[in-house]
Design a protein around this motif. Sequence first.
Motif, PDB file in Angstrom:
ATOM      1  N   GLU A  40      -2.977 143.491  70.514  1.00  0.00           N
ATOM      2  CA  GLU A  40      -3.219 142.133  70.047  1.00  0.00           C
ATOM      3  C   GLU A  40      -3.650 141.229  71.201  1.00  0.00           C
ATOM      4  N   ALA A  41      -3.068 141.457  72.383  1.00  0.00           N
ATOM      5  CA  ALA A  41      -3.484 140.692  73.562  1.00  0.00           C
ATOM      6  C   ALA A  41      -4.944 140.970  73.882  1.00  0.00           C
ATOM      7  N   SER A  42      -5.351 142.233  73.728  1.00  0.00           N
ATOM      8  CA  SER A  42      -6.751 142.581  73.955  1.00  0.00           C
ATOM      9  C   SER A  42      -7.650 141.876  72.955  1.00  0.00           C
ATOM     10  N   ALA A  43      -7.220 141.827  71.696  1.00  0.00           N
ATOM     11  CA  ALA A  43      -8.015 141.148  70.675  1.00  0.00           C
ATOM     12  C   ALA A  43      -8.120 139.661  70.973  1.00  0.00           C
ATOM     13  N   ALA A  44      -7.034 139.066  71.471  1.00  0.00           N
ATOM     14  CA  ALA A  44      -7.056 137.642  71.818  1.00  0.00           C
ATOM     15  C   ALA A  44      -8.063 137.364  72.914  1.00  0.00           C
ATOM     16  N   LEU A  45      -8.191 138.295  73.844  1.00  0.00           N
ATOM     17  CA  LEU A  45      -9.141 138.117  74.938  1.00  0.00           C
ATOM     18  C   LEU A  45     -10.577 138.308  74.480  1.00  0.00           C
ATOM     19  N   SER A  46     -10.782 138.872  73.310  1.00  0.00           N
ATOM     20  CA  SER A  46     -12.123 139.106  72.809  1.00  0.00           C
ATOM     21  C   SER A  46     -12.584 138.000  71.856  1.00  0.00           C
TER      22      SER A  46
END
Length: 457
Positions: A427-433
Amino acid sequence: MAVPDGGRSAAGERKRADNERRALAVGLTEHATGFFSKGILGDGASEAERGLSEVLLRSAQLRVARANLDSKDKRLGTSLSKFELLARLLPSRLSFRPLQSEGDLDTSEHNELLLIASAEFIRAKPKSAGDLIKGDSVSAQVSGIKSIVEEHLGRKIIAPSGGLLLRRVMQQMRQEDGARADRDLSVPMRRAHLDDLAADATPFDVRSPGWPTARWALMQCMHQCLMRGGEPGTAGTAPGCANAQPFREAHGITWSSLIWHDPATRALKTVRKDGLVFWLLFVLVRSIKDTKARHKRVPIAVRSLHPVDTPLGDLTCPYSAIRRLWLEREALVPLAARKLAPFFVGPDGTAAVSTTVVLKAIRDGATALSLDASVFGSSALRRGGATDLRARKGSAAGKAAIVQRGRWCATDIDDIYARTSLEEQAEASAALSTNVEGASLEEALPGWVQPAVWRRS
């Protein structure tokens, strides 16, 4: 993974040896007083014993001398330059002495007085431009002088309860300096910047094979993994320069640092979120700030922007950008070489990217966006990623992810003991995208720079 040279460069070794010579010449160190001059043998030792003892101690002495990072040797060289000038002006000065015990306040005060005099001399000698030397710079150079002596003697030269007046001298110098902006080059490069760079109208090539593809994957990965400029490849300048650092597989990102497949099924990794399945990559990153040589690689999750039923190819998707580089170059790197070979290579297609190559990539991107490239540093994507995470997830929820993904040293006990799940990392990766509206304080208030550390008043 072993690092036979301990992370030292040839230029760093030359600087260290030069510092040793200069410290000896100026009287900060003496052969007869050094820690390793004491010996380990009693009376009546044989020639064989003396030979073995000499080899062991000489090896240990060299290992101790090489324990510093190259950057510290550079700082010690600056400290030596100031002390050399003081020594010429005060040839009758007394020498530093080792403490006889932790409570040896007389010797501690003797050494403290020498350090205070050094501080006053450094402060009184302006820079070539005529500017006053700041209190923090004076403190660092005095600390360098102290460090040279202590590493030579193998013990402290200021008692635990001593150093009061030296601290007050430093405090007053900082007060005289007034408020400071702290650091330059602190503007973050954020997700919105990366999305704009991927637009057709922006003169920044993110599509062509070779360096454009590698550069784009590098920038996306650095933003996702909150990487410092020297962490994807090497610290320092570009290959070929006198002080260039060699690539070390234990420090930088190799091909084996990217984990695409599930170890049990050997299928490409995926993660489920809200009933949808996304591609997932782990990048194993080691902190460049590992001054104590104890850190492990941290697995950082990079999730695809779209579910697996959407073909890869979206230029704004970090997973897609990194995967494209992998597929473009995997035939060039044999399986047997992937534990050692750098994944992120520069424009020549061979040498690992360096801090200077990273900096140029970031500034080229800023220029393409008609931004002032000079205010972006090599850690701009690290700052941008952290800023985006905080803006997306909030201060409290984003803190744990930022600490882990950015490999920051946590000071709160909940940060130290918290455990992050696979889904939270994805989810953190998705937030960064995902693009986040709003400017950082530094962008909204030109001239104000966020300090590296918030100090309590």
